[in-house]
Design a protein around this motif. Structure first.
Motif, mmCIF file in Angstrom:
data_model
loop_
_atom_site.group_PDB
_atom_site.id
_atom_site.type_symbol
_atom_site.label_atom_id
_atom_site.label_comp_id
_atom_site.label_asym_id
_atom_site.label_seq_id
_atom_site.Cartn_x
_atom_site.Cartn_y
_atom_site.Cartn_z
ATOM 1 N N ARG A 139 0.790 -1.254 -0.148
ATOM 2 C CA ARG A 139 -0.019 0.085 0.058
ATOM 3 C C ARG A 139 0.965 1.003 -0.114
ATOM 4 N NH1 ARG A 139 -2.958 -4.214 2.442
ATOM 5 N NH2 ARG A 139 -1.582 -4.302 4.291
ATOM 6 N N GLY A 140 1.592 1.457 -1.041
ATOM 7 C CA GLY A 140 2.514 2.625 -0.973
ATOM 8 C C GLY A 140 2.637 3.492 -2.195
ATOM 9 N N TRP A 141 1.544 3.665 -3.066
ATOM 10 C CA TRP A 141 1.438 4.123 -4.185
ATOM 11 C C TRP A 141 0.743 5.589 -4.056
ATOM 12 C CZ3 TRP A 141 -1.195 -0.024 -3.243
ATOM 13 C CH2 TRP A 141 -2.669 -0.108 -3.245
ATOM 14 N N ARG A 142 0.818 6.291 -5.019
ATOM 15 C CA ARG A 142 -0.111 7.515 -4.782
ATOM 16 C C ARG A 142 -0.865 7.954 -6.121
ATOM 17 N NH1 ARG A 142 5.036 11.846 -4.960
ATOM 18 N NH2 ARG A 142 5.332 11.960 -7.163
ATOM 19 N N PRO A 143 -1.647 8.703 -6.075
ATOM 20 C CA PRO A 143 -2.309 9.164 -4.800
ATOM 21 C C PRO A 143 -3.297 7.986 -4.322
ATOM 22 C CG PRO A 143 -3.448 10.010 -6.617
ATOM 23 C CD PRO A 143 -2.207 9.205 -7.127
ATOM 24 N N GLN A 144 -3.273 8.112 -2.970
ATOM 25 C CA GLN A 144 -4.145 7.114 -2.305
ATOM 26 C C GLN A 144 -5.453 8.304 -1.595
ATOM 27 O OE1 GLN A 144 -2.531 4.424 0.388
ATOM 28 N NE2 GLN A 144 -1.896 3.029 -1.072
ATOM 29 N N PRO A 145 -6.353 7.710 -1.568
ATOM 30 C CA PRO A 145 -7.686 8.400 -0.861
ATOM 31 C C PRO A 145 -7.169 8.504 0.710
ATOM 32 C CG PRO A 145 -8.316 6.195 -1.131
ATOM 33 C CD PRO A 145 -6.926 6.253 -1.933
ATOM 34 N N PRO A 146 -7.274 9.940 1.224
ATOM 35 C CA PRO A 146 -6.949 10.156 2.549
ATOM 36 C C PRO A 146 -7.861 9.531 3.518
ATOM 37 C CG PRO A 146 -7.894 12.078 1.657
ATOM 38 C CD PRO A 146 -7.773 11.162 0.437
ATOM 39 N N ASP A 147 -7.392 8.728 4.323
ATOM 40 C CA ASP A 147 -8.339 8.050 5.278
ATOM 41 C C ASP A 147 -8.237 8.320 6.675
ATOM 42 O OD1 ASP A 147 -10.564 6.336 5.545
ATOM 43 O OD2 ASP A 147 -9.358 4.748 6.287
ATOM 44 N N GLY A 148 -7.557 9.457 7.072
ATOM 45 C CA GLY A 148 -7.324 9.658 8.356
ATOM 46 C C GLY A 148 -8.549 10.010 9.218
ATOM 47 N N GLY A 149 -8.657 9.541 10.365
ATOM 48 C CA GLY A 149 -9.712 9.795 11.239
ATOM 49 C C GLY A 149 -9.525 11.142 11.860
ATOM 50 N N ILE A 150 -9.883 11.268 13.077
ATOM 51 C CA ILE A 150 -9.761 12.498 13.799
ATOM 52 C C ILE A 150 -8.410 12.701 14.096
ATOM 53 C CG2 ILE A 150 -10.441 13.818 15.880
ATOM 54 C CD1 ILE A 150 -12.833 11.861 16.054
ATOM 55 N N ALA A 151 -7.819 13.867 13.618
ATOM 56 C CA ALA A 151 -6.615 14.496 13.847
ATOM 57 C C ALA A 151 -5.625 13.324 13.139
ATOM 58 C CB ALA A 151 -6.341 14.629 15.190
ATOM 59 N N ARG B 258 -11.829 -1.612 0.305
ATOM 60 C CA ARG B 258 -12.524 -0.412 0.409
ATOM 61 C C ARG B 258 -11.785 0.653 -0.307
ATOM 62 N NH1 ARG B 258 -13.396 3.643 3.771
ATOM 63 N NH2 ARG B 258 -11.968 2.886 5.434
ATOM 64 N N LEU B 259 -10.825 1.007 0.027
ATOM 65 C CA LEU B 259 -10.033 2.230 -0.139
ATOM 66 C C LEU B 259 -9.338 2.269 -1.637
ATOM 67 C CD1 LEU B 259 -8.597 2.651 3.228
ATOM 68 C CD2 LEU B 259 -9.768 4.428 2.106
ATOM 69 N N SER B 260 -8.900 0.996 -2.258
ATOM 70 C CA SER B 260 -8.652 0.897 -3.490
ATOM 71 C C SER B 260 -9.017 -0.192 -4.283
ATOM 72 C CB SER B 260 -6.707 0.858 -3.437
ATOM 73 O OG SER B 260 -6.361 1.767 -2.411
ATOM 74 N N PRO B 261 -10.119 -0.045 -4.571
ATOM 75 C CA PRO B 261 -10.746 -1.480 -5.108
ATOM 76 C C PRO B 261 -10.193 -1.710 -6.398
ATOM 77 C CG PRO B 261 -12.315 0.900 -5.358
ATOM 78 C CD PRO B 261 -11.223 0.892 -4.400
ATOM 79 N N GLU C 9 -7.475 -6.088 -9.035
ATOM 80 C CA GLU C 9 -5.837 -6.668 -9.906
ATOM 81 C C GLU C 9 -5.577 -7.776 -8.974
ATOM 82 O OE1 GLU C 9 -3.229 -3.736 -10.971
ATOM 83 O OE2 GLU C 9 -1.721 -5.097 -11.588
ATOM 84 N N TYR C 10 -5.403 -7.610 -7.781
ATOM 85 C CA TYR C 10 -4.913 -8.519 -6.712
ATOM 86 C C TYR C 10 -5.680 -9.869 -6.761
ATOM 87 C CZ TYR C 10 -3.401 -10.928 -2.520
ATOM 88 O OH TYR C 10 -2.772 -11.688 -1.413
ATOM 89 N N GLN C 11 -6.933 -9.845 -6.889
ATOM 90 C CA GLN C 11 -7.838 -11.116 -7.136
ATOM 91 C C GLN C 11 -7.556 -11.741 -8.245
ATOM 92 O OE1 GLN C 11 -9.577 -11.965 -4.304
ATOM 93 N NE2 GLN C 11 -8.758 -10.205 -3.396
ATOM 94 N N ARG C 12 -7.359 -11.124 -9.351
ATOM 95 C CA ARG C 12 -6.855 -11.609 -10.524
ATOM 96 C C ARG C 12 -5.527 -12.349 -10.619
ATOM 97 N NH1 ARG C 12 -3.226 -11.080 -13.907
ATOM 98 N NH2 ARG C 12 -2.448 -9.142 -13.247
ATOM 99 N N MET C 13 -4.697 -11.606 -10.069
ATOM 100 C CA MET C 13 -3.361 -12.360 -9.844
ATOM 101 C C MET C 13 -3.355 -13.599 -8.732
ATOM 102 S SD MET C 13 -1.179 -8.947 -9.344
ATOM 103 C CE MET C 13 0.440 -9.587 -8.793
ATOM 104 N N LEU C 14 -4.297 -13.579 -7.986
ATOM 105 C CA LEU C 14 -4.275 -14.777 -7.254
ATOM 106 C C LEU C 14 -5.006 -15.983 -7.869
ATOM 107 C CD1 LEU C 14 -5.987 -13.399 -3.972
ATOM 108 C CD2 LEU C 14 -3.682 -14.703 -4.046
ATOM 109 N N ARG C 15 -6.021 -15.628 -8.934
ATOM 110 C CA ARG C 15 -6.539 -16.734 -9.649
ATOM 111 C C ARG C 15 -5.436 -17.150 -10.524
ATOM 112 N NH1 ARG C 15 -10.999 -13.093 -10.033
ATOM 113 N NH2 ARG C 15 -10.326 -12.123 -12.001
#
Ligand SMILES: [Zn+2]
Lengths: 471, 161
Positions: B117-129, B140-143, B148-154
């Motif tokens: 989980r290192g690429w950009r841009p990723q959706p910000p998902d910080g909670g409070i502060a 959820r965050l990077s559908p 692609e991961y499911q395909r690679m697994l298959r």
């Protein structure tokens, strides 16, 4: 009650106490190690530093490492970073070519670099601008409920901010305060330091690398070795301080200079100069106390067609060890230089500088038309000690390190799939092993956990601080 | 700190204006000829303890012994020659240049094919502060990465080691 030395009790004698113990002692060594260390089974074993809470106002590697060691041993470590920025090490990556997400919601286009790996595992990451009067209370409250703090600011900085040892010891007499910096309290007290500077200033870089006649220059050790080394030394200082506190109930202050750590690494170099005026020289990969016992360069790579220069050009070094007289005789026969043996039959003669120059040159001359693999095979075939010097890829692929658990893949909750080495490479412990929960957390990731759940500030307060960039 | 050769050679009516960095490691005590990374002009230099003792003197028609470590054109903004550019800067064999290209490389999967989980841009998902949860929910965050991961697994592209 004092023990009567005349009484001998079976269970106090060395040796097996039961059938089970006897069987255990008969186990092959490898099986015994597998059972004792059980790589991967760390999480079911006790934590040696459970219950210790440590604050970390540190940067880069040297001081962070001193507390990440505690975190790997089970202490609860709270790392304080500058709001919105974080530890500068997060912004370090080879050629700025890696950015790992997420750094911070407010900076969507910057990430944490590879340099941050391994230096801050298992820590809670909060942000706080402790210049501000508004944040002093939270800082002091953390101090009151913690066992210690490691900081790396210039001497006097924390005093100016009213959070140096003399202030904190008033609040918490059991507090252990660590300052880790460049030069310590001396003429260069205000000099900032960094790994390469420590290595150079202490004289370590001067004796590292090949001698000039071998085409060498003074060389910096790779991978910030003085940072890691100094950090580990601080950890030992902290453990000693915790031990002292257990006996006396009192805290202490530890002052640690990175440059002195590098000087310590030099072993006898400074005393040698002080006593005899001899300046220690660079000797490449040879040993000044043993001969032959060093690394030679083979002429050909094991992977001449590889794209990666680490394989194509660097997979050429071999460690050769044949320092007792019969081994050296054998080595001279293998390389067809019996005259070398006749001239240097005794180790005392071989270990002289001039002799080493001649012997290693002859070895490399012999290895000139051979690959690293050939050299290792021929020498091992002759019953001599020889091993290839492995590169990163070979270490990764090496079964030994996998079985040992020295390197392993970890599913990090934030980072994802990461090959971890740091914690596990520091030595295995059977009873209270180190463990890795996470490699790092984003800047301020644990603000709510610490400010709300630990210190009890209301969420609205935390949101206000955050919006004003105080945290 | 290292010494430099600021090449002012006129090329097509304009000064070359390239700063050639003489890496102190290699030029500390060195006498010989070194080229300009931009225009190739050969200069003779003699450096003692990192200081330019003689030179730079032009040596037209001669071959350079080595090249500068790195060169840039400060008046052009950020244009530069990285270490190890064939024929221009000093041969540099420490990094695999087919991987390290001087530009960020965003990887979505580790070398064994699991999500990173290192690429950009990723959706910000910080909670409070800016407080992050302990688990980055890839699905959820990077559908699209999840897909692609499911395909690679298959397709059996995901390895255990
Ligand atoms: Zn030029």
């Amino acid at each position: 009650m004092a023990k009567d030395p005349r009484v001998c009790r079976l269970e106090e004698l060395d040796g097996p106490k039961s059938k089970q113990e006897l069987d255990e002692m008969k186990m092959p060594y490898e099986d015994y190690c597998r059972a004792a260390f059980a790589p991967g089974g760390e999480f079911s074993r006790p934590l040696s530093l459970k219950g210790i809470r440590w604050l970390s106002t540190t940067m880069y590697i040297f001081t962070p490492h001193s507390v990440s060691n505690l975190a790997e041993l089970g202490a609860e470590v709270i790392k304080v970073e500058m709001p919105r920025m974080g530890d500068p090490m997060r912004h370090c990556a080879p050629f700025n070519e890696t950015y790992l997400y997420p750094l911070h919601d407010t900076r969507p286009m910057t990430g944490t670099g590879m340099g941050y790996l391994n230096a801050n595992p298992n820590e809670y990451h909060i942000t706080m601008d402790y210049h501000l009067d508004e944040m002093k209370e939270a800082f002091y409250r953390l101090v009151k409920m913690s066992d210690g703090l490691t900081e790396c600011y210039r001497p006097g900085t924390f005093d100016r901010w009213k959070q140096s040892y003399r202030y904190l010891i008033e609040m918490n007499p059991r507090f252990i305060y660590v300052w880790g910096g460049g030069f310590g309290y001396g003429p260069k007290v205000f000099g900032g330091s960094y790994d390469i500077l420590g290595q150079a200033h202490a004289g370590l870089a001067s004796v590292t690398g090949m001698h000039e006649f071998m085409g060498g220059h003074c060389t910096k050790h790779s991978n910030w070795c003085i940072d890691w080394y100094s950090g580990t030394q601080i950890t030992f200082g902290i453990l000693a301080a915790i031990h002292w506190r257990r006996k006396t109930g009192l805290g202490t202050m530890i002052e640690f200079s990175q440059v002195q750590a590098a000087t310590r690494c030099l072993g006898y170099a400074a005393p040698l100069y002080g006593r005899f005026g001899i300046v220690r020289q660079r000797w490449g990969n040879w040993d000044t106390q043993l001969c032959v016992h060093g690394i030679i360069l083979a002429g050909k790579s094991d992977y001449p067609d590889a794209i990666n220069p680490q394989d194509r050009l660097d997979a050429r070094y071999v460690m050769v060890s044949a320092f007792n007289d019969p081994d050296f005789k054998e080595l001279c026969e293998v390389i067809k230089k019996p005259d070398l043996y006749s001239r240097y039959q005794k180790h005392k003669d071989r270990v002289e500088g001039e002799a080493q120059v001649e012997i290693y040159a002859a070895l490399e001359e012999w290895a000139k038309d051979k690959s690293r693999g050939d050299v290792v095979r021929i020498l091992q075939g002759a019953g001599l000690l020889a091993e290839p010097v492995m590169n990163d890829r070979e270490v990764y692929e090496c079964e030994h390190y996998r079985l040992r658990g020295t390197i392993r893949w970890q599913d990090d909750p934030i980072f994802g799939d990461v090959l971890a080495m740091g914690s596990y490479g520091a030595g295995l412990m059977s009873k209270t092993p180190r463990r890795l929960y996470w490699i790092w957390r984003p800047v301020g990731a644990d603000n709510v956990k610490i400010y709300h759940e630990l210190l009890g500030y209301p969420t609205a307060k935390i949101e206000e601080w955050y919006s004003k960039a105080m945290i | 700190m290292c010494d430099i050769i600021w090449c002012k050679k006129m090329v097509d009516g304009k000064p070359c204006n390239t700063v050639n960095y003489l890496d102190p490691y290699c030029f500390w005590n060195w006498e010989g000829k070194v080229n300009c990374a931009e225009c190739g002009t050969v200069y003779y230099i003699h450096m003692i303890q990192g200081h330019m003792y003689k030179g730079p003197e032009e040596r037209p028609g001669e071959k350079p012994d080595t090249s500068p470590l790195y060169a840039d054109k400060p008046l052009d903004g950020y244009s530069n020659y990285s270490p190890g550019v064939e024929g221009r800067t000093r041969p540099f064999e420490c990094l695999p240049r087919h991987i390290y290209l001087g530009v960020p490389d965003m990887r979505k999967f580790s070398i064994r094919g699991r999500p990173l989980r290192g690429w950009r841009p990723q959706p910000p998902d910080g909670g409070i502060a800016g407080s992050y949860k302990f688990n980055w929910d890839l699905k959820r965050l990077s559908p699209e990465v999840w897909e692609e991961y499911q395909r690679m697994l298959r397709d059996g592209e995901v390895k255990d080691w």
